[in-house]
Write a protein that holds these residues in place. Sequence first.
Motif, PDB file in Angstrom:
ATOM      1  N   ALA A  86     -11.449 -38.121-123.939  1.00  0.00           N
ATOM      2  CA  ALA A  86     -11.229 -37.774-122.531  1.00  0.00           C
ATOM      3  C   ALA A  86      -9.939 -38.403-122.016  1.00  0.00           C
ATOM      4  N   PHE A  87      -9.069 -37.565-121.451  1.00  0.00           N
ATOM      5  CA  PHE A  87      -7.876 -38.039-120.762  1.00  0.00           C
ATOM      6  C   PHE A  87      -7.804 -37.348-119.407  1.00  0.00           C
ATOM      7  N   ASN A  88      -7.962 -38.121-118.347  1.00  0.00           N
ATOM      8  CA  ASN A  88      -7.947 -37.598-116.973  1.00  0.00           C
ATOM      9  C   ASN A  88      -8.963 -36.468-116.779  1.00  0.00           C
ATOM     10  N   GLU A  89     -10.220 -36.775-117.079  1.00  0.00           N
ATOM     11  CA  GLU A  89     -11.303 -35.788-116.966  1.00  0.00           C
ATOM     12  C   GLU A  89     -12.338 -36.208-115.929  1.00  0.00           C
ATOM     13  N   GLU A  90     -11.896 -36.834-114.839  1.00  0.00           N
ATOM     14  CA  GLU A  90     -12.830 -37.315-113.820  1.00  0.00           C
ATOM     15  C   GLU A  90     -13.666 -36.196-113.215  1.00  0.00           C
ATOM     16  N   TYR A  91     -13.145 -34.963-113.198  1.00  0.00           N
ATOM     17  CA  TYR A  91     -13.863 -33.848-112.581  1.00  0.00           C
ATOM     18  C   TYR A  91     -14.867 -33.187-113.523  1.00  0.00           C
ATOM     19  N   ASN A  92     -14.812 -33.524-114.811  1.00  0.00           N
ATOM     20  CA  ASN A  92     -15.627 -32.814-115.793  1.00  0.00           C
ATOM     21  C   ASN A  92     -16.627 -33.694-116.538  1.00  0.00           C
ATOM     22  N   ILE A  93     -16.305 -34.966-116.687  1.00  0.00           N
ATOM     23  CA  ILE A  93     -17.035 -35.798-117.635  1.00  0.00           C
ATOM     24  C   ILE A  93     -18.481 -36.066-117.212  1.00  0.00           C
ATOM     25  N   GLU A  94     -18.715 -36.270-115.928  1.00  0.00           N
ATOM     26  CA  GLU A  94     -20.071 -36.584-115.467  1.00  0.00           C
ATOM     27  C   GLU A  94     -21.030 -35.423-115.731  1.00  0.00           C
ATOM     28  N   ASN A  95     -20.608 -34.223-115.388  1.00  0.00           N
ATOM     29  CA  ASN A  95     -21.463 -33.056-115.602  1.00  0.00           C
ATOM     30  C   ASN A  95     -21.668 -32.786-117.084  1.00  0.00           C
ATOM     31  N   LEU A  96     -20.621 -32.994-117.891  1.00  0.00           N
ATOM     32  CA  LEU A  96     -20.740 -32.793-119.331  1.00  0.00           C
ATOM     33  C   LEU A  96     -21.779 -33.730-119.928  1.00  0.00           C
ATOM     34  N   VAL A  97     -21.734 -34.995-119.545  1.00  0.00           N
ATOM     35  CA  VAL A  97     -22.711 -35.970-120.057  1.00  0.00           C
ATOM     36  C   VAL A  97     -24.126 -35.567-119.658  1.00  0.00           C
ATOM     37  N   LYS A  98     -24.301 -35.112-118.423  1.00  0.00           N
ATOM     38  CA  LYS A  98     -25.626 -34.661-117.967  1.00  0.00           C
ATOM     39  C   LYS A  98     -26.122 -33.487-118.800  1.00  0.00           C
ATOM     40  N   GLU A  99     -25.237 -32.533-119.095  1.00  0.00           N
ATOM     41  CA  GLU A  99     -25.611 -31.364-119.890  1.00  0.00           C
ATOM     42  C   GLU A  99     -26.006 -31.758-121.311  1.00  0.00           C
ATOM     43  N   ILE A 100     -25.281 -32.698-121.899  1.00  0.00           N
ATOM     44  CA  ILE A 100     -25.619 -33.145-123.259  1.00  0.00           C
ATOM     45  C   ILE A 100     -26.979 -33.818-123.275  1.00  0.00           C
ATOM     46  N   LYS A 101     -27.277 -34.603-122.249  1.00  0.00           N
ATOM     47  CA  LYS A 101     -28.564 -35.309-122.201  1.00  0.00           C
ATOM     48  C   LYS A 101     -29.739 -34.347-122.048  1.00  0.00           C
ATOM     49  N   LEU A 102     -29.467 -33.122-121.610  1.00  0.00           N
ATOM     50  CA  LEU A 102     -30.528 -32.130-121.454  1.00  0.00           C
ATOM     51  C   LEU A 102     -30.862 -31.398-122.752  1.00  0.00           C
ATOM     52  N   VAL A 103     -30.055 -31.622-123.802  1.00  0.00           N
ATOM     53  CA  VAL A 103     -30.331 -30.982-125.089  1.00  0.00           C
ATOM     54  C   VAL A 103     -31.656 -31.509-125.619  1.00  0.00           C
ATOM     55  N   ALA A 104     -32.604 -30.613-125.786  1.00  0.00           N
ATOM     56  CA  ALA A 104     -33.974 -31.011-126.143  1.00  0.00           C
ATOM     57  C   ALA A 104     -34.123 -31.217-127.648  1.00  0.00           C
ATOM     58  N   ASP A 105     -35.089 -32.029-128.016  1.00  0.00           N
ATOM     59  CA  ASP A 105     -35.557 -32.184-129.395  1.00  0.00           C
ATOM     60  C   ASP A 105     -34.536 -32.825-130.336  1.00  0.00           C
ATOM     61  N   ILE A 106     -33.476 -33.400-129.812  1.00  0.00           N
ATOM     62  CA  ILE A 106     -32.496 -34.075-130.656  1.00  0.00           C
ATOM     63  C   ILE A 106     -32.204 -35.441-130.062  1.00  0.00           C
ATOM     64  N   ASN A 107     -32.252 -36.448-130.911  1.00  0.00           N
ATOM     65  CA  ASN A 107     -31.908 -37.798-130.478  1.00  0.00           C
ATOM     66  C   ASN A 107     -30.409 -37.989-130.666  1.00  0.00           C
ATOM     67  N   LEU A 108     -29.663 -38.039-129.565  1.00  0.00           N
ATOM     68  CA  LEU A 108     -28.213 -38.108-129.611  1.00  0.00           C
ATOM     69  C   LEU A 108     -27.707 -39.363-128.924  1.00  0.00           C
ATOM     70  N   ASP A 109     -26.701 -39.994-129.509  1.00  0.00           N
ATOM     71  CA  ASP A 109     -25.961 -41.047-128.832  1.00  0.00           C
ATOM     72  C   ASP A 109     -24.627 -40.452-128.378  1.00  0.00           C
ATOM     73  N   ILE A 110     -24.172 -40.849-127.211  1.00  0.00           N
ATOM     74  CA  ILE A 110     -22.943 -40.308-126.637  1.00  0.00           C
ATOM     75  C   ILE A 110     -21.903 -41.414-126.524  1.00  0.00           C
ATOM     76  N   LEU A 111     -20.683 -41.116-126.965  1.00  0.00           N
ATOM     77  CA  LEU A 111     -19.583 -42.060-126.868  1.00  0.00           C
ATOM     78  C   LEU A 111     -18.374 -41.346-126.272  1.00  0.00           C
ATOM     79  N   VAL A 112     -17.887 -41.831-125.144  1.00  0.00           N
ATOM     80  CA  VAL A 112     -16.662 -41.306-124.548  1.00  0.00           C
ATOM     81  C   VAL A 112     -15.500 -42.198-124.953  1.00  0.00           C
ATOM     82  N   ILE A 113     -14.442 -41.576-125.450  1.00  0.00           N
ATOM     83  CA  ILE A 113     -13.212 -42.311-125.741  1.00  0.00           C
ATOM     84  C   ILE A 113     -12.244 -42.029-124.595  1.00  0.00           C
ATOM     85  N   ASN A 114     -12.128 -42.957-123.670  1.00  0.00           N
ATOM     86  CA  ASN A 114     -11.236 -42.807-122.527  1.00  0.00           C
ATOM     87  C   ASN A 114      -9.825 -43.174-122.958  1.00  0.00           C
TER      88      ASN A 114
END
Length: 234
Positions: free
Chosen positions: A10-38
């Motif tokens: 992520a580079f200058n993604e303040e308008y997109n990153i929060e919603n993207l993280v929320k959408e990924i967390k909604l993915v069902a039946d998969i245990n996922l870890d999320i890492l943002v590289i700012n």
Amino acid sequence: MNKILIIIPAFNEEYNIENLVKEIKLVADINLDILVINDCSTDNTELVCKNSGVRTINLPSNLGIGGAVQTGYKFALKNKYEIAIQVDGDGQHRPEYIKELIRPILDNEADMVIGSRYINKEGFQSTKLRRIGIIYFSKLLHLLTNQVITDPTSGFRACNDKVIQLFSKRYPVDYPEPESIMFLKRNKYIIKEIPVQMKARMGGVSSISSLKSVYYMTKVSLAILIDKMRKQIV
């Protein structure tokens, strides 16, 4: 259960990153870890990530997309992840395809799987200039590898642990997707594509301008040709 990491450069993604993280967390039946590289953003990306509670590596200087993504692969290798999935921070990649993206890896059918918007040609198809570049790189890679990759610039991709190890040590710096495909093909890794739909960027500005596109095509073409001539890694 497989240990899976989502890498979000992520580079200058303040308008997109929060919603993207929320959408990924909604993915069902998969245990996922999320890492943002700012990647040393100059906007509020770091603050948004902190408020979202997502694990973040804040780079002290801007490394570009290649350096940011490789940072994610180094983290994945160090923490023994079996699958790493790249998802762009601009929100164009749709997390509902993640399960389909990793299926060929779980079934031992591929080492890397690319989400392609040009198999079914549905959803956002990118700008005309970028489509010209995509067609060009698709033809070049087909000529050199004898495999058709319909969306060689797609940053929506999943890799197994062998590719994680490889990319953690060597990953192209600028506009790395087509060059990394050549690198894997030269070393006999199996690459597959699955059809996906992508969205248009909702906020922020793409880092690739018209002038940069010319530089991109020239530099990456030379890098692909040079990589083709190198020996296979033993």
